[in-house]
Design a protein around this motif. Structure first.
Motif, PDB file in Angstrom:
ATOM      1  N   PRO A   9       0.820  -1.214   0.000  1.00 28.85           N
ATOM      2  CA  PRO A   9       0.000   0.000   0.000  1.00 28.85           C
ATOM      3  C   PRO A   9       0.857   1.268   0.000  1.00 28.85           C
ATOM      4  CG  PRO A   9      -0.722  -1.544   1.706  1.00 28.85           C
ATOM      5  CD  PRO A   9       0.592  -2.028   1.207  1.00 28.85           C
ATOM      6  N   GLU A  10       0.296   2.324  -0.575  1.00 33.35           N
ATOM      7  CA  GLU A  10       0.963   3.622  -0.564  1.00 33.35           C
ATOM      8  C   GLU A  10       0.972   4.171   0.857  1.00 33.35           C
ATOM      9  OE1 GLU A  10       0.492   8.066  -2.599  1.00 33.35           O
ATOM     10  OE2 GLU A  10      -0.754   6.382  -3.272  1.00 33.35           O
ATOM     11  N   PRO A  11       2.115   4.670   1.336  1.00 35.80           N
ATOM     12  CA  PRO A  11       2.163   5.182   2.716  1.00 35.80           C
ATOM     13  C   PRO A  11       1.442   6.517   2.829  1.00 35.80           C
ATOM     14  CG  PRO A  11       4.263   5.524   1.621  1.00 35.80           C
ATOM     15  CD  PRO A  11       3.410   4.735   0.667  1.00 35.80           C
ATOM     16  N   PRO A  12       0.742   6.772   3.953  1.00 36.16           N
ATOM     17  CA  PRO A  12       0.116   8.083   4.152  1.00 36.16           C
ATOM     18  C   PRO A  12       1.178   9.174   4.226  1.00 36.16           C
ATOM     19  CG  PRO A  12      -0.639   6.475   5.797  1.00 36.16           C
ATOM     20  CD  PRO A  12       0.514   5.863   5.080  1.00 36.16           C
ATOM     21  N   ALA A  13       0.824  10.369   3.789  1.00 45.36           N
ATOM     22  CA  ALA A  13       1.779  11.481   3.768  1.00 45.36           C
ATOM     23  C   ALA A  13       2.308  11.791   5.155  1.00 45.36           C
ATOM     24  CB  ALA A  13       1.106  12.720   3.164  1.00 45.36           C
ATOM     25  N   GLN A  14       1.452  11.610   6.211  1.00 47.23           N
ATOM     26  CA  GLN A  14       1.906  11.956   7.557  1.00 47.23           C
ATOM     27  C   GLN A  14       3.006  11.032   8.068  1.00 47.23           C
ATOM     28  OE1 GLN A  14      -1.229  11.214   6.704  1.00 47.23           O
ATOM     29  NE2 GLN A  14      -2.323  10.016   8.258  1.00 47.23           N
ATOM     30  N   ASN A  15       3.193   9.870   7.426  1.00 45.45           N
ATOM     31  CA  ASN A  15       4.295   8.992   7.819  1.00 45.45           C
ATOM     32  C   ASN A  15       5.645   9.669   7.635  1.00 45.45           C
ATOM     33  OD1 ASN A  15       2.287   7.119   8.198  1.00 45.45           O
ATOM     34  ND2 ASN A  15       3.336   5.465   7.129  1.00 45.45           N
ATOM     35  N   PHE A  16       5.696  10.652   6.740  1.00 42.65           N
ATOM     36  CA  PHE A  16       6.962  11.314   6.428  1.00 42.65           C
ATOM     37  C   PHE A  16       7.154  12.623   7.208  1.00 42.65           C
ATOM     38  CE2 PHE A  16       5.778   8.773   2.747  1.00 42.65           C
ATOM     39  CZ  PHE A  16       6.966   8.148   2.395  1.00 42.65           C
ATOM     40  N   ASP A  17       6.205  12.978   8.078  1.00 45.48           N
ATOM     41  CA  ASP A  17       6.237  14.302   8.714  1.00 45.48           C
ATOM     42  C   ASP A  17       7.550  14.575   9.439  1.00 45.48           C
ATOM     43  OD1 ASP A  17       3.794  14.886   7.708  1.00 45.48           O
ATOM     44  OD2 ASP A  17       2.676  14.619   9.580  1.00 45.48           O
ATOM     45  N   ASN A  18       7.952  13.659  10.327  1.00 48.42           N
ATOM     46  CA  ASN A  18       9.183  13.886  11.099  1.00 48.42           C
ATOM     47  C   ASN A  18      10.409  13.952  10.186  1.00 48.42           C
ATOM     48  OD1 ASN A  18       7.858  14.000  13.539  1.00 48.42           O
ATOM     49  ND2 ASN A  18       8.144  11.818  13.996  1.00 48.42           N
TER      50      ASN A  18
ATOM     51  N   THR B 247       6.236  13.160  -1.934  1.00 46.84           N
ATOM     52  CA  THR B 247       5.605  11.883  -1.588  1.00 46.84           C
ATOM     53  C   THR B 247       4.292  11.654  -2.329  1.00 46.84           C
ATOM     54  OG1 THR B 247       4.492  12.916   0.312  1.00 46.84           O
ATOM     55  CG2 THR B 247       6.659  11.925   0.698  1.00 46.84           C
ATOM     56  N   GLY B 248       4.030  12.435  -3.371  1.00 46.66           N
ATOM     57  CA  GLY B 248       2.771  12.298  -4.096  1.00 46.66           C
ATOM     58  C   GLY B 248       2.637  10.983  -4.830  1.00 46.66           C
ATOM     59  N   SER B 249       3.759  10.416  -5.267  1.00 46.26           N
ATOM     60  CA  SER B 249       3.751   9.129  -5.963  1.00 46.26           C
ATOM     61  C   SER B 249       5.099   8.467  -5.745  1.00 46.26           C
ATOM     62  CB  SER B 249       3.505   9.328  -7.469  1.00 46.26           C
ATOM     63  OG  SER B 249       4.610   9.998  -8.059  1.00 46.26           O
ATOM     64  N   SER B 250       5.188   7.185  -6.077  1.00 47.58           N
ATOM     65  CA  SER B 250       6.460   6.482  -5.904  1.00 47.58           C
ATOM     66  C   SER B 250       7.522   7.059  -6.840  1.00 47.58           C
ATOM     67  CB  SER B 250       6.284   4.975  -6.144  1.00 47.58           C
ATOM     68  OG  SER B 250       5.840   4.725  -7.469  1.00 47.58           O
ATOM     69  N   LEU B 251       7.100   7.484  -8.046  1.00 44.32           N
ATOM     70  CA  LEU B 251       8.058   8.083  -8.978  1.00 44.32           C
ATOM     71  C   LEU B 251       8.597   9.398  -8.430  1.00 44.32           C
ATOM     72  CD1 LEU B 251       9.520   8.173 -11.684  1.00 44.32           C
ATOM     73  CD2 LEU B 251       7.472   9.206 -12.701  1.00 44.32           C
ATOM     74  N   ALA B 252       7.716  10.248  -7.909  1.00 43.08           N
ATOM     75  CA  ALA B 252       8.152  11.526  -7.332  1.00 43.08           C
ATOM     76  C   ALA B 252       9.078  11.291  -6.145  1.00 43.08           C
ATOM     77  CB  ALA B 252       6.938  12.345  -6.913  1.00 43.08           C
ATOM     78  N   LEU B 253       8.738  10.300  -5.331  1.00 41.24           N
ATOM     79  CA  LEU B 253       9.590   9.998  -4.173  1.00 41.24           C
ATOM     80  C   LEU B 253      10.954   9.494  -4.634  1.00 41.24           C
ATOM     81  CD1 LEU B 253      10.011   9.687  -1.126  1.00 41.24           C
ATOM     82  CD2 LEU B 253       8.894   7.445  -1.262  1.00 41.24           C
ATOM     83  N   ALA B 254      10.960   8.605  -5.615  1.00 42.48           N
ATOM     84  CA  ALA B 254      12.226   8.061  -6.123  1.00 42.48           C
ATOM     85  C   ALA B 254      13.114   9.163  -6.685  1.00 42.48           C
ATOM     86  CB  ALA B 254      11.954   7.005  -7.188  1.00 42.48           C
ATOM     87  N   GLN B 255      12.515  10.074  -7.429  1.00 41.45           N
ATOM     88  CA  GLN B 255      13.310  11.158  -8.017  1.00 41.45           C
ATOM     89  C   GLN B 255      13.844  12.111  -6.955  1.00 41.45           C
ATOM     90  OE1 GLN B 255      10.419  12.699 -10.792  1.00 41.45           O
ATOM     91  NE2 GLN B 255      11.059  11.310 -12.448  1.00 41.45           N
TER      92      GLN B 255
END
Length: 1063
Positions: free
Chosen positions: A768-777, A791-799
């Motif tokens: 599953p795609e992680p919720p945005a709040q998982n990345f807050d800290n 964190t909008g998509s896996s591609l955006a995160l990878a880049q």
């Protein structure tokens, strides 16, 4: 004799219907006594032998009860006939091998099936162990022992009477053999009626008194009621009453309550959380802080939670608790006392139907509701007294009020199990001596997420300094801690074998040797098994013969369970034929056999530092199924035609037979790629595979696949003692990626194929795609570095991960990927019919559909997928409901997910154990990076060892004064004088040591623990003093010099053995 049994039941629509079933009564049922002279019993034994049920050793399968059972002064030779209560509450005792010659009545089995399938299955397992001499007597189908339910007699009373009637009949039937059946029960009413009927009966404690050679059996008796316990804390005000199941159901349905599984924080056992589904369809975390708000729920319980007012939400991170006695730590939820009201729950169960003596508690079982007829609106009334709360629909993401907190108002399903534990050192220090009278003591679970457990024991001196197993019996609201009982001893604390057994038990890893029934399913030829082209369907064309192809395998050094092999062939049209060949485990593991059931139960092979716990017997895993070189092996092949860009032209699947030409390690394969002088067929194939793998990998990366990271450790063990002599990070080579790419391609191709043919029951794997709040800290920590994760998509995160580079620190990007991994959701197996196609996506791999096909030797999920694939490509394949039943497939997926998670945790615990052994007596100063910020400490990762630990900024616990304070806006720890700070990603210097406290004095787990102490930055009151640091460095130099001298002596002895005497 034919009778009719009628009863009424409520349908799903709420209608009441009467059901009539035929019930046959017989005269030809054996008593189970092996030497019975009654004509019926003789005939039953003869008939069993005619059916092929020959005796196993000296045990007759149709009559296992011994002619010479245990003798006692009170009863003489006797058989035990326990009632349902005894099985439910004392199953741990009954499983001990010394308890044999037991008669299990069908009345009792029927009750157990309705009360607890866990206990029922455990009883059935004992019955199948013929050496135990347990016998199921079908009293419900015997004409002389069946009883009708009398007018105004409850089902419980009728069943108790049936048990007494069966014991009476057995007494009369066995009279000539001078063997007495003894009914075992702790029900006072049943004992009184047994005495009036002339039935020999006793309490469980009286029964165990016969086993004088095993006094510990008395310690294993489960607690039945709070009145049997002493030592209640007079200052403890108790927990809130639970809502009834009807009220919980109504509360969840009306959007007042949320439900989820309670997970306790690893660093703080007073902080739990659940992930719950909210009305907007999102999953959010709700914190449950302190024993009062946890309200007797423990790790793994499924609970109903009420969300607390916003003023009580948390705005700071967790505190870490270390080596402290829980009684000395103030419960952190005193702030919630204003809403700790006790709802008035309607008590509608006043009849004999709800007699607590038999139905109130099932071992490890579910919270039951005998008031099933209470209307939903009655249940909802109880919520009026819950006090102030927040409705789930009012919870929003990115709230300025902090992280939502809640309190448990009911337990939907208990997750109690047996726990490895040790005697509370604080109690042991009081010097209490063993005596014949039981003593109430506290024990601490090795899993610190579990609260203290109160038990009664006569073995205080024996248990001091030992590991042992306990079970929880009950947790009354009047008691601060749960009540339990001793199950069995494991061994001395600190012993390597004992500690390894503990970690296997704690992580629910099945590790017992394979049973005779399982081994009986192995090929009768054993390791002499050879390919037979007729038997194995090669001659008929059902299995393709690929032995002429140059196939090779590439695996880690020392790998013996080789699941996969590869080949590549250049085609005339310029394309490539590429094959992935996977061990054909399903040829040997047939559905519904004992071996298949055991593999399904184990679900995965577990890898520890010093051993491997196999899913399949060694003969299969490391021999007949393993795709080793230079032997014929059965395989399941996935063969593609790929063009020069590694694009799939077509794909086919075949059962096959291969003959691998080489079993290579990653390093050997890499050497072949890099050595220009090597141009043999295997080497050239590997180079082609590597070229194609790079293109496959680039395409995946471009699609948004994530390259994440986690620290992995490799130990070098001493051959004899298996003690760790060196520790290092695992190094990955290009050939690791080569194999990975083609395994991913095979898994994706197979997933599409099985979903095409089994759209409702394919076993797939999603992430599953992680919720945005998982990345807050993480985002907070990156702000000062001017780095932003998209964190909008896996591609955006990878880049954004690729761009996150610090020129001043080459390790930073790898560290960021490690921390990003921890923000991810966990991948899980699922049945395709249980999710929408949009939910199939694997976020980390950026693929729309995925499964596991490539490791059937060590993963049962792959075994199921092999069966699905075979049924998809072979019209003549025969399969059962195991491949089409969505409910069964979902249940198996739940087991697989649990076992997979536990196997990972067991492997990490094994690394932790051997890490502590390696660093024992050593002082190491290393560079580390801050990976976690806590209220009273910070986590540090040591890249050179892949080890992570906590540096504490307070002396003991969260209540102690801290040298540094948490700053919420910066998500950092700041010193009181504002001169120093600790942030995520910060580079630090630490000293690693294993504490030198005695094993028995370590409250946190009674293991010697690895401790980290700060060297740099220098922070007053926290960093090691200069004098102490210099002393540690000097001691390290002295040890190194001594070790160097020892090595010189060893070298001299090797070169000049004649000088040994002089040395």
């Amino acid at each position: 004799m034919l009778r009719n049994k009628s009863f009424v039941k409520r349908t799903r629509k709420g209608n009441i219907v009467r059901t009539v079933k035929e019930h046959y009564l017989r005269d030809d049922i054996s008593c189970g006594y092996e030497s019975c002279k009654h004509s019926v019993c003789i005939g039953a034994r003869a008939e069993a032998e005619e059916q092929g049920k020959t005796p196993i050793g000296d045990v007759h399968l149709a009559a296992p009860l011994s002619a010479s059972p245990r003798d006692s002064v009170q009863w003489g030779p006797h058989y035990l006939v326990p009632d349902t209560n005894v099985f439910v509450n004392q199953i741990d005792i009954l499983e001990r091998p010394i308890i044999n010659n037991v008669v299990v009545l069908s009345t009792v089995l029927d009750e157990l099936r309705g009360l607890s399938m866990v206990v029922y299955n455990r009883v059935r397992a004992i019955v199948r162990d013929h050496e135990r001499r347990w016998f199921v007597f079908s009293n419900e189908h015997h004409r002389e022992t069946f009883v009708d339910r009398a007018t105004d007699e409850s089902p419980n009373d009728r069943n108790d009477r049936a048990i007494r009637v069966a014991v009476q009949w057995l007494s009369k039937h066995l009279e000539t053999a001078s063997i007495r059946p003894v009914m075992v029960t702790n029900d006072e009413d049943n004992l009184r009626k047994a005495a009036a009927d002339g039935v020999t009966a006793c309490r469980m404690e009286e029964c165990l008194g016969v086993y004088t050679e095993c006094p510990e059996l008395l310690d294993m008796m489960g607690s039945v009621s709070i009145t049997e316990r002493s030592g209640t804390d007079p200052n403890w005000e108790g927990y809130a009453e639970y809502l009834s199941p009807v009220q919980i159901q109504a509360g969840v349905k009306s959007g007042i309550l949320v439900q989820g599984t309670l997970q306790i924080a690893p660093y703080n056992y007073l902080e739990g959380s659940i992930f719950a589904a909210f009305p907007d369809g999102k999953e959010r975390r709700i914190l449950v802080i302190g024993r009062k708000d946890m309200n007797r729920a423990i790790q793994g319980d499924k609970v109903a939670v009420q969300i607390l007012p916003r003023s009580q939400w948390r705005k700071a991170p967790s505190a870490a608790l270390v080596d402290e006695d829980e009684d000395a730590v103030p419960d952190v939820d005193t702030k919630t006392e204003a809403v700790q009201t006790t709802p008035s729950v309607p008590d509608t169960d006043k009849t004999n139907e709800g007699r607590a003596r038999k139905r109130a508690r099932v071992a490890g079982g579910k919270l039951t509701n005998s008031a099933a007829t209470v209307a939903a609106d009655e249940g909802a009334e109880g919520h009026e007294e819950l006090g102030e709360f927040v409705k789930p629909s009012d919870v929003e993401d990115d709230s300025l009020d902090g992280e939502p907190t809640g309190r448990v108002v009911g337990v939907i399903r208990r997750n109690w199990r047996s726990y490895c534990a040790f005697l509370d050192p604080n109690f042991a220090h009081k010097g209490t001596k063993a005596s014949s009278a039981p003593v109430s003591v506290s024990v601490l679970a090795m899993d610190r997420r579990i609260p203290k457990i109160k038990i009664r024991t006569r073995q205080v001196d024996v248990l001091s300094g030992q590991r042992f197993v306990v079970a929880i019996d009950s947790w009354p609201k009047e008691s601060r801690y749960p009540h339990g009982h001793f199950v069995r001893a494991l061994g001395d604390a600190g012993d390597k074998a004992t500690e390894t057994e503990v970690l296997l038990l704690e992580h629910d890893v099945p590790f017992q040797p394979f049973t005779k029934n399982v081994r009986a399913d192995l090929p009768p030829e054993g390791d002499k098994w050879l390919l037979d082209i007729d038997r194995d369907q090669v001659a008929s064309g059902k299995r393709r013969d690929l032995r002429h192809i140059d196939v090779c395998s590439i695996d880690p050094p020392g790998c013996t369970d080789i699941d996969d092999a590869l080949h590549a062939i250049r085609l005339p049209n310029g394309n490539f034929q590429v094959g992935v060949h996977i061990a054909d485990v399903t040829n040997f593991v047939k559905p519904n056999t004992a071996m298949d059931k055991e593999a399904a139960h184990r679900s995965t092979t577990v890898y520890l530092v010093d051993r491997r716990i196999d899913m399949l017997p060694e003969l299969l895993g490391t021999n007949l199924c393993s795709l080793m070189s230079n032997v014929d092996r059965l395989a399941f092949s996935c063969i593609w035609e790929l063009d020069q860009d590694a694009t799939i032209v077509n794909v086919t699947f075949h059962k096959s037979v291969i003959h691998s030409k080489a079993s290579l390690t990653y390093e050997e394969a890499q050497t072949r790629i890099d050595d220009p002088s090597l141009n043999d067929s295997i080497t050239n194939n590997i180079r082609d595979l590597n070229m194609l793998a790079k293109k496959l990998r680039k395409r995946r990366m471009d699609a948004g696949a994530l390259t994440l990271s986690s620290p992995e450790v490799r130990f070098r063990l001493e051959n004899d003692s298996q003690d760790p002599v060196d520790v290092e990070m695992k190094a990955l080579k290009e050939t690791n990626a080569l194999v990975e790419e083609f395994m991913l391609l095979a898994n994706t191709s197979v997933a599409a194929k099985i979903y095409e043919h089994f759209p409702d029951s394919a076993m797939l794997r999603r992430h599953p795609e992680p919720p945005a709040q998982n990345f807050d800290n993480l985002q907070h920590a990156l702000k000062p570095l001017d780095i932003q994760l998209e964190t909008g998509s896996s591609l955006a995160l990878a880049q954004s991960l690729d761009r996150a580079v610090l020129a001043s620190d080459p390790y930073f990007n790898n560290l960021l990927r490690i921390l990003t991994t921890r923000c991810m959701m966990q991948a899980q197996y699922f049945c395709s019919g249980s999710c929408t196609p949009e939910e199939f996506r694997h976020y980390g791999l950026a693929t729309g559909i995925y499964t596991h096909f490539t490791s059937p030797i060590r993963r049962y999920a792959d075994v199921m997928v092999h069966r699905l694939l075979h049924a998809s490509i072979d019209r003549d394949a025969v399969y059962g409901s195991e491949l089409t039943d969505k409910i069964k497939m979902n249940e198996q997926c739940d087991v697989l997910n649990h076992r997979h998670r536990m196997a990972q945790q067991a492997s990490r615990s094994s690394v932790e154990l051997y890490t502590n052994l390696f660093f024992k007596g050593k002082t190491v100063e290393e560079t580390g990076y801050v990976t976690q910020i806590l209220q009273n400490g910070f986590g540090v990762l040591i890249p050179s060892y892949g080890i992570e630990g906590v540096v504490y900024t307070a002396a003991r616990d969260a209540a102690s004064p801290s040298v540094m304070e948490y700053e919420q806006e910066a998500h950092a720890l700041i010193s009181h004088d504002k001169a120093s700070e600790i942030r995520l990603f910060q580079r630090v210097r630490v000293v690693l040591q294993v504490d030198d406290k005695p094993v028995s004095a370590n409250v946190s787990s009674m293991r010697r623990k690895l401790s980290l102490r700060l060297v740099e930055p220098v922070i007053a009151g926290l960093s090691i003093e200069v004098g102490e640091l210099e002393a540690l460095r000097a001691a390290k130099k002295a040890r190194a010099a001594s070790a160097d001298e020892d090595s010189k002596i060893v070298e001299m002895v090797a070169k000049h053995p004649e000088k040994i005497q002089t040395i």
